[in-house]
Design a protein around this motif. Sequence first.
Motif, PDB file in Angstrom:
ATOM      1  N   LEU A 149      27.175  11.960 -37.098  1.00 12.95           N
ATOM      2  CA  LEU A 149      28.460  12.548 -36.729  1.00 12.95           C
ATOM      3  C   LEU A 149      28.354  14.057 -36.546  1.00 12.95           C
ATOM      4  CD1 LEU A 149      30.753  10.666 -39.282  1.00 12.95           C
ATOM      5  CD2 LEU A 149      30.674  10.278 -36.809  1.00 12.95           C
ATOM      6  N   ALA A 150      27.222  14.620 -36.952  1.00 14.79           N
ATOM      7  CA  ALA A 150      27.055  16.074 -36.889  1.00 14.79           C
ATOM      8  C   ALA A 150      26.663  16.518 -35.481  1.00 14.79           C
ATOM      9  CB  ALA A 150      25.978  16.524 -37.883  1.00 14.79           C
ATOM     10  N   ARG A 151      27.207  17.658 -35.049  1.00 16.82           N
ATOM     11  CA  ARG A 151      26.732  18.272 -33.814  1.00 16.82           C
ATOM     12  C   ARG A 151      25.265  18.629 -33.997  1.00 16.82           C
ATOM     13  NH1 ARG A 151      30.370  20.867 -30.206  1.00 16.82           N
ATOM     14  NH2 ARG A 151      28.749  22.440 -29.920  1.00 16.82           N
ATOM     15  N   LEU A 152      24.541  18.681 -32.912  1.00 14.64           N
ATOM     16  CA  LEU A 152      23.106  18.925 -33.013  1.00 14.64           C
ATOM     17  C   LEU A 152      22.794  20.244 -33.709  1.00 14.64           C
ATOM     18  CD1 LEU A 152      21.888  17.661 -29.518  1.00 14.64           C
ATOM     19  CD2 LEU A 152      22.116  16.403 -31.667  1.00 14.64           C
ATOM     20  N   ASP A 153      23.645  21.266 -33.500  1.00 12.31           N
ATOM     21  CA  ASP A 153      23.377  22.566 -34.110  1.00 12.31           C
ATOM     22  C   ASP A 153      23.760  22.610 -35.590  1.00 12.31           C
ATOM     23  OD1 ASP A 153      26.002  22.286 -33.367  1.00 12.31           O
ATOM     24  OD2 ASP A 153      26.275  24.357 -32.745  1.00 12.31           O
ATOM     25  N   HIS A 154      24.364  21.523 -36.114  1.00 11.84           N
ATOM     26  CA  HIS A 154      24.698  21.457 -37.538  1.00 11.84           C
ATOM     27  C   HIS A 154      23.959  20.317 -38.236  1.00 11.84           C
ATOM     28  CE1 HIS A 154      27.787  24.502 -37.308  1.00 11.84           C
ATOM     29  NE2 HIS A 154      28.423  23.852 -36.358  1.00 11.84           N
ATOM     30  N   ARG A 155      23.068  19.665 -37.529  1.00 13.34           N
ATOM     31  CA  ARG A 155      22.398  18.486 -38.091  1.00 13.34           C
ATOM     32  C   ARG A 155      21.613  18.806 -39.353  1.00 13.34           C
ATOM     33  NH1 ARG A 155      21.016  14.146 -35.136  1.00 13.34           N
ATOM     34  NH2 ARG A 155      23.080  14.504 -34.250  1.00 13.34           N
ATOM     35  N   ASP A 156      20.892  19.921 -39.359  1.00 15.05           N
ATOM     36  CA  ASP A 156      20.033  20.255 -40.498  1.00 15.05           C
ATOM     37  C   ASP A 156      20.830  20.410 -41.790  1.00 15.05           C
ATOM     38  OD1 ASP A 156      17.855  20.133 -38.887  1.00 15.05           O
ATOM     39  OD2 ASP A 156      17.623  22.303 -38.645  1.00 15.05           O
ATOM     40  N   GLU A 157      21.977  21.109 -41.734  1.00 13.52           N
ATOM     41  CA  GLU A 157      22.742  21.335 -42.959  1.00 13.52           C
ATOM     42  C   GLU A 157      23.374  20.046 -43.479  1.00 13.52           C
ATOM     43  OE1 GLU A 157      26.587  23.596 -42.272  1.00 13.52           O
ATOM     44  OE2 GLU A 157      25.627  23.913 -40.320  1.00 13.52           O
ATOM     45  N   VAL A 158      23.767  19.151 -42.567  1.00 10.68           N
ATOM     46  CA  VAL A 158      24.317  17.863 -42.991  1.00 10.68           C
ATOM     47  C   VAL A 158      23.222  17.007 -43.623  1.00 10.68           C
ATOM     48  CG1 VAL A 158      25.331  15.694 -42.181  1.00 10.68           C
ATOM     49  CG2 VAL A 158      26.226  17.871 -41.343  1.00 10.68           C
ATOM     50  N   GLU A 159      22.043  17.011 -43.016  1.00  9.66           N
ATOM     51  CA  GLU A 159      20.945  16.220 -43.563  1.00  9.66           C
ATOM     52  C   GLU A 159      20.502  16.749 -44.929  1.00  9.66           C
ATOM     53  OE1 GLU A 159      17.975  16.163 -40.532  1.00  9.66           O
ATOM     54  OE2 GLU A 159      18.773  14.317 -39.658  1.00  9.66           O
ATOM     55  N   ALA A 160      20.594  18.066 -45.120  1.00  7.72           N
ATOM     56  CA  ALA A 160      20.235  18.644 -46.416  1.00  7.72           C
ATOM     57  C   ALA A 160      21.147  18.103 -47.511  1.00  7.72           C
ATOM     58  CB  ALA A 160      20.319  20.169 -46.359  1.00  7.72           C
ATOM     59  N   VAL A 161      22.444  17.981 -47.203  1.00  6.75           N
ATOM     60  CA  VAL A 161      23.389  17.415 -48.173  1.00  6.75           C
ATOM     61  C   VAL A 161      23.041  15.953 -48.448  1.00  6.75           C
ATOM     62  CG1 VAL A 161      25.799  16.770 -48.571  1.00  6.75           C
ATOM     63  CG2 VAL A 161      25.259  18.976 -47.529  1.00  6.75           C
ATOM     64  N   MET A 162      22.725  15.202 -47.395  1.00  2.88           N
ATOM     65  CA  MET A 162      22.379  13.791 -47.556  1.00  2.88           C
ATOM     66  C   MET A 162      21.109  13.631 -48.395  1.00  2.88           C
ATOM     67  SD  MET A 162      23.282  12.371 -43.731  1.00  2.88           S
ATOM     68  CE  MET A 162      22.864  10.683 -44.147  1.00  2.88           C
ATOM     69  N   ASP A 163      20.148  14.536 -48.207  1.00  4.49           N
ATOM     70  CA  ASP A 163      18.918  14.488 -49.012  1.00  4.49           C
ATOM     71  C   ASP A 163      19.228  14.724 -50.490  1.00  4.49           C
ATOM     72  OD1 ASP A 163      17.384  13.972 -46.803  1.00  4.49           O
ATOM     73  OD2 ASP A 163      16.749  16.050 -46.498  1.00  4.49           O
ATOM     74  N   ARG A 164      20.136  15.675 -50.750  1.00  3.18           N
ATOM     75  CA  ARG A 164      20.513  15.938 -52.137  1.00  3.18           C
ATOM     76  C   ARG A 164      21.234  14.727 -52.734  1.00  3.18           C
ATOM     77  NH1 ARG A 164      21.620  21.155 -50.036  1.00  3.18           N
ATOM     78  NH2 ARG A 164      23.874  20.778 -49.933  1.00  3.18           N
ATOM     79  N   GLN A 165      22.090  14.081 -51.920  1.00  2.26           N
ATOM     80  CA  GLN A 165      22.771  12.878 -52.387  1.00  2.26           C
ATOM     81  C   GLN A 165      21.760  11.790 -52.737  1.00  2.26           C
ATOM     82  OE1 GLN A 165      25.403  12.184 -48.979  1.00  2.26           O
ATOM     83  NE2 GLN A 165      27.139  12.369 -50.360  1.00  2.26           N
ATOM     84  N   ALA A 166      20.760  11.615 -51.861  1.00  4.16           N
ATOM     85  CA  ALA A 166      19.748  10.583 -52.079  1.00  4.16           C
ATOM     86  C   ALA A 166      18.965  10.857 -53.365  1.00  4.16           C
ATOM     87  CB  ALA A 166      18.809  10.510 -50.887  1.00  4.16           C
ATOM     88  N   ALA A 167      18.644  12.137 -53.592  1.00  2.00           N
ATOM     89  CA  ALA A 167      17.909  12.512 -54.803  1.00  2.00           C
ATOM     90  C   ALA A 167      18.739  12.224 -56.051  1.00  2.00           C
ATOM     91  CB  ALA A 167      17.520  13.983 -54.739  1.00  2.00           C
TER      92      ALA A 167
END
Length: 242
Positions: free
Chosen positions: A190-208
């Motif tokens: 759902l993230a715009r391409l220019d915001h993908r990294d910051e959204v994925e960083a949150v998802m990585d923290r959630q996964a951890a």
Amino acid sequence: MAKAKGKTQIPEVEKAASPAQESKEAAPTDKTFNEYPAAQGTIKDEQGTYHRARLWAPAQKDALREEGGLKGKFEIQNPETGVREKYDFEMKPKEHNGQKYLSGVVNRGEGRDPLVVRVVGIDGPHGRFAALRMAEMHRDGEQAQFQDVRGQGGIVRMNEAMTHKFTEKEGQIYETERFRETLGVEPSALARLDHRDEVEAVMDRQAAQDLERNEALEQETGLEAPDSGPELDDEEDLGMGR
């Protein structure tokens, strides 16, 4: 408007909201929309008319929230002809033939065909993403003829305000959960391409954090936590617009 005709049985007739109906929670205005958290998708038809749906969370005590739905505003605009229409509407989770989606009806007023608006999950070459679909609906008793609105665009994205809300709350927001649970679409898609990294960083923290909780659960109970499943690759833009 480029349209494709087809006659089909109505699986479930959704109740259309009146254009003049006010939502329980004040909808954002044009001036504040860029600062108001919303997910949005736009289709530009062959006549150059833009059809845009903007979606956001209902108020905490709104019955729509209990149903897993979303508040929305639908806009139709053509810069060349001066056409400009705006309608409040609601989307609710539906299921037909095993397929889940979000659906709503935009009532354009007396004597005008309503629009059926849907957000569906689509499997792309790099993962699943959300797409906007719409059609004019002509009723004939229990039968209905649908004329699809076709054109460019259609991918549903979070605006900057919703991206900020997602990162600030570490991914714990109502809207992205609805897309995940109803459509099987992850926040990264759902993230715009220019915001993908910051959204994925949150998802990585959630996964951890989930992994830590699962490991703690195993130690406390001696039971093995369920596998969270494979990770999806990033969804690319597919030339459908941002």
